[in-house]
Write an enzyme that holds these catalytic residues in place. Structure first.
Site, mmCIF file in Angstrom:
data_model
loop_
_atom_site.group_PDB
_atom_site.id
_atom_site.type_symbol
_atom_site.label_atom_id
_atom_site.label_comp_id
_atom_site.label_asym_id
_atom_site.label_seq_id
_atom_site.Cartn_x
_atom_site.Cartn_y
_atom_site.Cartn_z
ATOM 1 N N LYS A 1 -1.710 3.337 4.232
ATOM 2 C CA LYS A 1 -2.132 2.121 4.920
ATOM 3 C C LYS A 1 -2.959 1.204 4.010
ATOM 4 O O LYS A 1 -2.975 -0.003 4.206
ATOM 5 C CB LYS A 1 -2.967 2.477 6.157
ATOM 6 C CG LYS A 1 -2.321 3.422 7.144
ATOM 7 C CD LYS A 1 -1.135 2.796 7.852
ATOM 8 C CE LYS A 1 -0.698 3.571 9.082
ATOM 9 N NZ LYS A 1 -0.123 4.888 8.843
HETATM 10 C C1 PLP Z 1 0.972 5.487 9.450
HETATM 11 C C2 PLP Z 1 1.476 6.688 8.794
HETATM 12 C C3 PLP Z 1 2.829 7.042 8.859
HETATM 13 C C4 PLP Z 1 3.828 6.255 9.668
HETATM 14 O O1 PLP Z 1 4.090 4.986 9.111
HETATM 15 P P1 PLP Z 1 4.786 3.861 9.985
HETATM 16 O O2 PLP Z 1 4.776 2.648 9.127
HETATM 17 O O3 PLP Z 1 3.919 3.680 11.198
HETATM 18 O O4 PLP Z 1 6.137 4.321 10.337
HETATM 19 C C5 PLP Z 1 3.236 8.158 8.154
HETATM 20 N N1 PLP Z 1 2.372 8.908 7.446
HETATM 21 C C6 PLP Z 1 1.061 8.602 7.371
HETATM 22 C C7 PLP Z 1 0.155 9.484 6.593
HETATM 23 C C8 PLP Z 1 0.562 7.475 8.025
HETATM 24 O O5 PLP Z 1 -0.729 7.185 7.932
#
Ligand code: PLP
Length: 503
Positions: free
Chosen positions: A116
């Site tokens: 993120k």
């Molecule tokens: C948010 C997240 C995901 C999922 O990603 P999306 O873009 O919501 O599909 C997968 N793995 C981790 C560690 C995340 O923080």
């Protein structure tokens, strides 16, 4: 370049407005009205650039109401070696399990150890510049629903950013101890964190409802505030994620792993469908991606959707060891439906209405054909996740987090089912294993050898594996808890107004 709402094409806004608002007033998501197409020369020029150079090119092509200097300022401040550990914020590591070689794209070297950060370190720069263009003098109130990682990454990105306030809601029992500790100890004068009595979908629905309640919007307006979103429904979140797929492709060409023009597959551990959708946009821009392998945990609503064309959220919700993917309503799928239906806003609207009222919808044959042509869906349960972590560690000395392990296993399912072993693969690794120490450590050593607090486990895992602990996680141990509020889902609106001092 302007942006439409997925559910009403008559709504047309600039990039600055799309980013400021986060979500369209009609409840739809903003999508670019045209997609920049890159020629062979464009890609070849990008081979010679560093990550920041590639980011500037891609972002400038989508944010046409930003000057080149503004884009450069956003990129240069976001992706520093200081925040991401090196000049390339998204390095690639090769690993092998059961005969399958994978190019693992590590997206978690930022300040909160999850992917993120790739978007949330730059979104605050996009947002403050957008506000200055469109809403001079207003304060942006950023509401976040998080399944664990978005919350911390958004808090870290927005802490003490001028003219912004941020309020994060997380499911009380739905995040890992490390994720909870990261959020409840957050520093900054403009931040607020609250647990809710419900799961992630409850939090997300609650936030969406607040965004679209006229009385609340009016109250904010009267106080020179406006809502914005740091969830992946905001275009400003998706855009930076397109960059790392293009950049990873360039890096693989430069390393000699692939030849320029070779097709690759991508594998993405998926929750809200943002990360995998970003790779789809990269393909639409001309990046030679063959298949999109969508990996889910036991919450396999997307697997069923890709295999049947029916999206049905009426099912059991599992709390798993990969909590950032514990999601039954994947918001960004709405954008894919818009693309696959050739921009049929009324159709998208009918699906979204059906999802709200009946809990499900079925896409038409055209969308289904296009979906099956490009997407492979698979899921991995808890036992297989643990087994995958162990095997990958034993065979390649690579320590994957629980989410990444889900992707590794689903990739093996893809190879098994299709026989496509030859196409090189870019596999998105989305978190540091130290964010989920108990589950990761429990996968590689007998469970009865693990004990103590979350931080004891971090230390033990470091001793056992020798893998370095990200500094920001190690430092959490000595931080004071600042937030221990808990709210019922129906009290979320009142919580927001109170936190803003306008109740
Ligand atoms: C948010 C997240 C995901 C999922 O990603 P999306 O873009 O919501 O599909 C997968 N793995 C981790 C560690 C995340 O923080």
């Amino acid at each position: 370049m302007n942006y439409n709402s997925t559910t009403d094409k008559k709504i047309v806004v600039s990039a600055a407005q799309a980013i400021s608002q986060g979500i369209s007033n009609d409840g739809g998501l903003f999508v670019p009205m045209e997609i920049p197409k890159y020629s062979e020369e464009d890609f070849k020029a990008m081979l010679k650039m560093d990550y920041k150079g590639r980011a500037k090119k891609v972002i400038a092509d989508y944010l046409s109401d930003f000057t080149a200097e503004e884009v450069a300022d956003c990129v240069d401040n976001a992706y520093t070696a200081e925040k991401f550990g090196s000049e390339n914020p998204a390095p690639i590591v090769s690993a092998k399990r059961n005969g399958n070689t994978m190019n693992i794209l590590e997206l978690w070297h930022g300040p909160t150890s999850a992917f993120k950060d790739m978007a949330l370190q730059i979104l605050p720069y996009f947002l403050t510049k957008s506000l200055a263009k469109k809403y001079e003098g207003k304060e942006a109130v950023i509401l976040v629903a998080t399944s664990g990682d978005t919350g911390k990454a958004a808090l870290e990105g927005f802490k003490d950013v001028k003219d912004t306030r941020i309020i994060v809601f997380y499911p009380q029992d739905g995040v890992s101890p490390m994720q909870k500790c990261q959020m409840t100890t957050q520093e900054g004068s403009n931040v607020d964190v609250c647990a809710i009595k419900g799961n992630f979908d409850d939090a997300q629905t609650g936030v969406k409802k607040i965004f679209t309640t006229p009385e609340i919007i009016e109250k904010l307006q009267a106080n020179d505030k406006l809502f914005s979103s740091a969830n992946s429904i905001n275009w400003g979140r998706l855009l930076p994620q397109i960059v790392y797929y293009i950049s990873a492709y360039c890096d693989l060409v430069n390393k000699g792993t692939i030849k320029f023009g070779d097709k690759v597959n991508v594998v993405v551990p998926t929750g809200n469908f943002g990360n995998i959708l970003a790779s789809y946009y990269a393909m639409l821009m001309g990046l030679p991606i063959n298949k999109f392998i969508c990996a889910s945990n036991s919450n396999n609503v997307l697997t069923d959707f890709i295999n049947t064309g029916v999206y049905d959220k009426g099912r059991h919700f599992y709390t798993t060891m990969s909590p950032s993917m514990d999601i039954l309503v994947s918001s960004n799928l709405e954008r894919l439906l818009y693309i696959l239906s050739d921009g049929d806003d009324q159709k998208v609207k009918s699906y979204m209405t059906a999802l709200k009222t009946e809990g499900k919808y079925k896409v038409d044959d055209k969308i289904m054909d296009r979906l099956s042509e490009r997407f492979f869906g698979g899921f991995c349960d808890e036992e297989s996740t643990a087994k995958t972590i162990k095997e990958l560690y034993e065979q390649s000395n690579y320590l994957a987090d629980t989410h990444t392990a889900v992707a590794v296993d689903v990739y093996a399912q893809y190879v098994e089912k299709t026989g496509d072993k030859e196409t090189p693969v870019i596999l998105a690794s989305t978190a540091s294993p130290y964010k989920f120490s108990k589950s990761v450590l429990g996968s590689i050593i007998p469970k009865d050898e693990i004990c103590g607090s979350e931080f004891d486990m971090v230390e033990q895992m470091n001793k056992v594996t020798g893998v370095e602990v990200p500094k920001p996680l190690a430092q959490l141990k000595n931080k004071e808890v600042r937030f221990n509020n808990v709210s019922a889902v129906e009290d979320m609106p009142a919580y927001v107004l109170k936190a803003l001092g306008i109740d």
